[in-house]
Each structure stands twice: as C-alpha cells, then as structure tokens.
Design an enzyme around this catalytic site. Structure first.
Site, PDB file in Angstrom:
ATOM      1  N   PRO A   9       0.664  -1.327  -0.050  1.00  7.48           N
ATOM      2  CA  PRO A   9       0.092  -0.146  -0.082  1.00  7.48           C
ATOM      3  C   PRO A   9       0.990   1.384  -0.006  1.00  7.48           C
ATOM      4  O   PRO A   9       1.988   1.514   0.775  1.00  7.48           O
ATOM      5  CB  PRO A   9      -0.733  -0.122   1.359  1.00  7.48           C
ATOM      6  CG  PRO A   9      -0.165  -0.817   2.122  1.00  7.48           C
ATOM      7  CD  PRO A   9       0.779  -1.879   1.320  1.00  7.48           C
ATOM      8  N   ASN A  10       0.137   2.177  -0.689  1.00 10.91           N
ATOM      9  CA  ASN A  10       1.090   3.669  -0.658  1.00 10.91           C
ATOM     10  C   ASN A  10       2.384   3.747  -1.611  1.00 10.91           C
ATOM     11  O   ASN A  10       2.598   4.869  -1.897  1.00 10.91           O
ATOM     12  CB  ASN A  10       1.116   4.025   0.426  1.00 10.91           C
ATOM     13  CG  ASN A  10      -0.180   4.498   1.351  1.00 10.91           C
ATOM     14  OD1 ASN A  10      -1.016   4.927   0.733  1.00 10.91           O
ATOM     15  ND2 ASN A  10      -0.435   3.792   2.431  1.00 10.91           N
ATOM     16  N   ARG A  17       4.680  10.986  -2.221  1.00 12.63           N
ATOM     17  CA  ARG A  17       4.630  10.754  -0.730  1.00 12.63           C
ATOM     18  C   ARG A  17       5.970  10.964  -0.122  1.00 12.63           C
ATOM     19  O   ARG A  17       7.039  10.507  -0.717  1.00 12.63           O
ATOM     20  CB  ARG A  17       4.035   9.464  -0.371  1.00 12.63           C
ATOM     21  CG  ARG A  17       5.105   8.522  -0.442  1.00 12.63           C
ATOM     22  CD  ARG A  17       4.441   7.026  -0.246  1.00 12.63           C
ATOM     23  NE  ARG A  17       4.470   6.708   1.082  1.00 12.63           N
ATOM     24  CZ  ARG A  17       4.305   5.625   1.827  1.00 12.63           C
ATOM     25  NH1 ARG A  17       4.655   4.468   0.783  1.00 12.63           N
ATOM     26  NH2 ARG A  17       4.282   5.318   3.034  1.00 12.63           N
ATOM     27  N   TYR A  22      11.447   8.653   1.263  1.00 16.66           N
ATOM     28  CA  TYR A  22      11.452   7.924   0.033  1.00 16.66           C
ATOM     29  C   TYR A  22      12.091   8.413  -1.045  1.00 16.66           C
ATOM     30  O   TYR A  22      12.156   7.583  -1.907  1.00 16.66           O
ATOM     31  CB  TYR A  22       9.777   7.441  -0.235  1.00 16.66           C
ATOM     32  CG  TYR A  22       9.101   6.638   1.115  1.00 16.66           C
ATOM     33  CD1 TYR A  22       9.762   5.599   1.639  1.00 16.66           C
ATOM     34  CD2 TYR A  22       8.012   7.379   1.848  1.00 16.66           C
ATOM     35  CE1 TYR A  22       8.980   5.019   2.710  1.00 16.66           C
ATOM     36  CE2 TYR A  22       7.716   6.861   2.799  1.00 16.66           C
ATOM     37  CZ  TYR A  22       7.969   5.680   3.221  1.00 16.66           C
ATOM     38  OH  TYR A  22       7.310   4.994   4.455  1.00 16.66           O
ATOM     39  N   ASN A  73       7.792  -5.649  -1.203  1.00 15.02           N
ATOM     40  CA  ASN A  73       7.844  -4.609  -0.208  1.00 15.02           C
ATOM     41  C   ASN A  73       6.242  -4.586   0.339  1.00 15.02           C
ATOM     42  O   ASN A  73       5.509  -3.948  -0.302  1.00 15.02           O
ATOM     43  CB  ASN A  73       8.339  -3.237  -0.695  1.00 15.02           C
ATOM     44  CG  ASN A  73       8.360  -2.158   0.130  1.00 15.02           C
ATOM     45  OD1 ASN A  73       7.950  -2.369   1.400  1.00 15.02           O
ATOM     46  ND2 ASN A  73       8.814  -0.981  -0.030  1.00 15.02           N
ATOM     47  N   ALA A  76       3.190  -0.937   4.683  1.00 12.21           N
ATOM     48  CA  ALA A  76       2.613  -0.825   6.058  1.00 12.21           C
ATOM     49  C   ALA A  76       2.278  -2.368   6.437  1.00 12.21           C
ATOM     50  O   ALA A  76       2.283  -2.460   7.709  1.00 12.21           O
ATOM     51  CB  ALA A  76       1.601  -0.008   6.108  1.00 12.21           C
ATOM     52  N   GLU A  97      12.292  -9.445   0.989  1.00 10.94           N
ATOM     53  CA  GLU A  97      11.704  -8.343   1.481  1.00 10.94           C
ATOM     54  C   GLU A  97      12.495  -7.033   1.389  1.00 10.94           C
ATOM     55  O   GLU A  97      13.719  -6.931   1.728  1.00 10.94           O
ATOM     56  CB  GLU A  97      11.052  -8.611   3.024  1.00 10.94           C
ATOM     57  CG  GLU A  97      10.364  -7.267   3.409  1.00 10.94           C
ATOM     58  CD  GLU A  97       9.736  -7.595   4.748  1.00 10.94           C
ATOM     59  OE1 GLU A  97       8.920  -8.739   4.807  1.00 10.94           O
ATOM     60  OE2 GLU A  97       9.740  -6.621   5.688  1.00 10.94           O
ATOM     61  N   HIS A  99      12.602  -2.780   1.889  1.00 15.63           N
ATOM     62  CA  HIS A  99      12.262  -1.456   2.294  1.00 15.63           C
ATOM     63  C   HIS A  99      13.128  -0.344   1.922  1.00 15.63           C
ATOM     64  O   HIS A  99      14.430  -0.402   1.850  1.00 15.63           O
ATOM     65  CB  HIS A  99      12.155  -1.435   3.905  1.00 15.63           C
ATOM     66  CG  HIS A  99      11.315  -2.481   4.416  1.00 15.63           C
ATOM     67  ND1 HIS A  99       9.931  -2.359   4.110  1.00 15.63           N
ATOM     68  CD2 HIS A  99      11.502  -3.599   4.938  1.00 15.63           C
ATOM     69  CE1 HIS A  99       9.263  -3.460   4.960  1.00 15.63           C
ATOM     70  NE2 HIS A  99      10.366  -4.253   5.327  1.00 15.63           N
ATOM     71  N   ARG A 106      13.390   4.153  12.307  1.00  9.61           N
ATOM     72  CA  ARG A 106      12.161   5.149  12.326  1.00  9.61           C
ATOM     73  C   ARG A 106      11.407   4.766  13.652  1.00  9.61           C
ATOM     74  O   ARG A 106      11.828   4.333  14.513  1.00  9.61           O
ATOM     75  CB  ARG A 106      11.491   4.761  10.981  1.00  9.61           C
ATOM     76  CG  ARG A 106      12.360   5.001   9.643  1.00  9.61           C
ATOM     77  CD  ARG A 106      11.447   5.101   8.310  1.00  9.61           C
ATOM     78  NE  ARG A 106      10.399   5.699   8.434  1.00  9.61           N
ATOM     79  CZ  ARG A 106       9.349   5.690   7.446  1.00  9.61           C
ATOM     80  NH1 ARG A 106       9.184   4.868   6.535  1.00  9.61           N
ATOM     81  NH2 ARG A 106       8.368   6.549   7.652  1.00  9.61           N
TER      82      ARG A 106
HETATM   83  C1  DQA Z   1       8.334   1.238   3.747  1.00 12.73           C
HETATM   84  C2  DQA Z   1       8.316   1.277   5.242  1.00 12.73           C
HETATM   85  C3  DQA Z   1       7.148   1.133   5.974  1.00 12.73           C
HETATM   86  O1  DQA Z   1       7.132   1.292   7.256  1.00 12.73           O
HETATM   87  C4  DQA Z   1       6.018   2.126   5.513  1.00 12.73           C
HETATM   88  O2  DQA Z   1       4.687   1.835   5.818  1.00 12.73           O
HETATM   89  C5  DQA Z   1       6.272   2.028   3.549  1.00 12.73           C
HETATM   90  C6  DQA Z   1       7.111   1.763   3.024  1.00 12.73           C
HETATM   91  C7  DQA Z   1       9.741   1.471   3.200  1.00 12.73           C
HETATM   92  O3  DQA Z   1       9.799   1.147   1.975  1.00 12.73           O
HETATM   93  O4  DQA Z   1      10.546   1.967   3.535  1.00 12.73           O
HETATM   94  O5  DQA Z   1       4.797   2.245   3.135  1.00 12.73           O
HETATM   95  O6  DQA Z   1       7.913  -0.321   3.292  1.00 12.73           O
END
Ligand code: DQA
Length: 159
Positions: A9-10, A17, A22, A73, A76, A97, A99, A106
């Site tokens: 998501p996102n 964002r 990011y 990835n 959240a 995985e 990130h 964080r």
């Molecule tokens: C993320 C880190 C997560 O905590 C966050 O909710 C994201 C992006 C990252 O790629 O750093 O949406 O997965």
C-alpha cells in the site's frame, strides 16, 4: 527465471509521498530501472501493486508454480499482516523483502516486520537501490537452487 515483484500500500504514491523519506522516484521509474537490469541478466519480472491486503495474499498464492521467487515490499502491511506472512510461508518460494527506508531508524511501530519472518532475507534503508540489490540477491539464490535441483535430477537419472 521469473520473479514476481509485489508492492504494498501507498507505494503507488512514490515520488509524491514523503519525498524526504522515500525520495523523488516514482514506482514506474523504479520498475523501469529494474526491467532494464533484469533483461540484461535474463530475468523476467512480473509487477504487481495493491493497496489491499487480500489482493496481495491472492497474488502471493498465484506465485506458486508460476514464478521462481518473490521480491516484496509489503509496506505498512509488513508491520501488521499475519495473512501476508502466512501466504509467503505457504508458497515457500525464495523471497526477498525490501524497504526503501531503514525501518530500524524510524518510529518504534515500524521496527518490527511480521512478514520478514517468511522471507529469505531483508534489504532496508538503501532507497530505491534496495530493489536492485534485492533482485541481484534473489537471482543468485534462485540460480543456486536450480543448480542443486539439476544436479540432483542428473544424479537420480544416472542411478
Ligand atoms: C516502507 C516502510 C514502511 O514502514 C512504510 O509503511 C511504507 C514503506 C519502505 O519501503 O521503507 O509504506 O516499506
């Protein structure tokens, strides 16, 4: 070799964002770069992004028998989703995985990844370059597994 790239998501909002966390690259730009390097290495990529947990679970289940590995990835959902962790464990494919940010640097709620327990390894904090690192690592793992499988098949054929 085929690899599913699954984005949570996102991540469709990358480039818009929280750029201070990011960076400025869009998901499309990241995927274009990955495609270029994958093609050079004879790797086929299947891209998928969803904001819905169940759709991600479905996509992971569909990976069984259709791809050799998963680069994910979960965003959240990494911190909340037992369902995604269980789906990854169920298909039991080599999984990396990724990130973009360093989740350990964080907020406390991001410092634990439930889904990471089902992955071969985790790359965190290298920005979008992490996807590239993930792809290299995953390709290596899959190649090694295929080499072992081929050797075993050959050995069993030779009696
Ligand atoms: C993320 C880190 C997560 O905590 C966050 O909710 C994201 C992006 C990252 O790629 O750093 O949406 O997965």
């Amino acid at each position: 070799m085929k690899i599913a790239v699954i984005q949570g998501p996102n991540l469709n909002m990358l480039g818009i964002r929280e750029q201070h966390i990011y960076g400025p690259m869009s998901l499309e730009q990241i995927h274009d770069q990955m495609k270029t390097s994958a093609e050079q290495n004879g790797v086929e990529l299947e891209f998928f992004q969803s904001n819905l947990e169940g759709e991600i679970v479905d996509r992971i289940q569909e990976s069984l028998g259709t791809v050799d590995g998963i680069l994910i990835n979960p965003a959240a959902f990494s911190h909340t989703s037992i369902a995604i962790k269980d789906a990854l464990s169920a298909v039991n494919l080599p999984t990396v995985e990724v990130h973009i940010s360093n989740i350990y640097k964080r907020e406390e709620f991001r410092q634990k990844s439930i889904t990471a327990a089902a992955s071969t390894g985790v790359i965190t904090g290298f920005g979008p370059f992490g996807y590239h690192l993930g792809l290299i690592s995953l390709s290596q793992i899959v190649s090694e597994m295929k080499a072992v499988e081929n050797a075993q098949t050959e050995a069993s054929q030779n009696g």
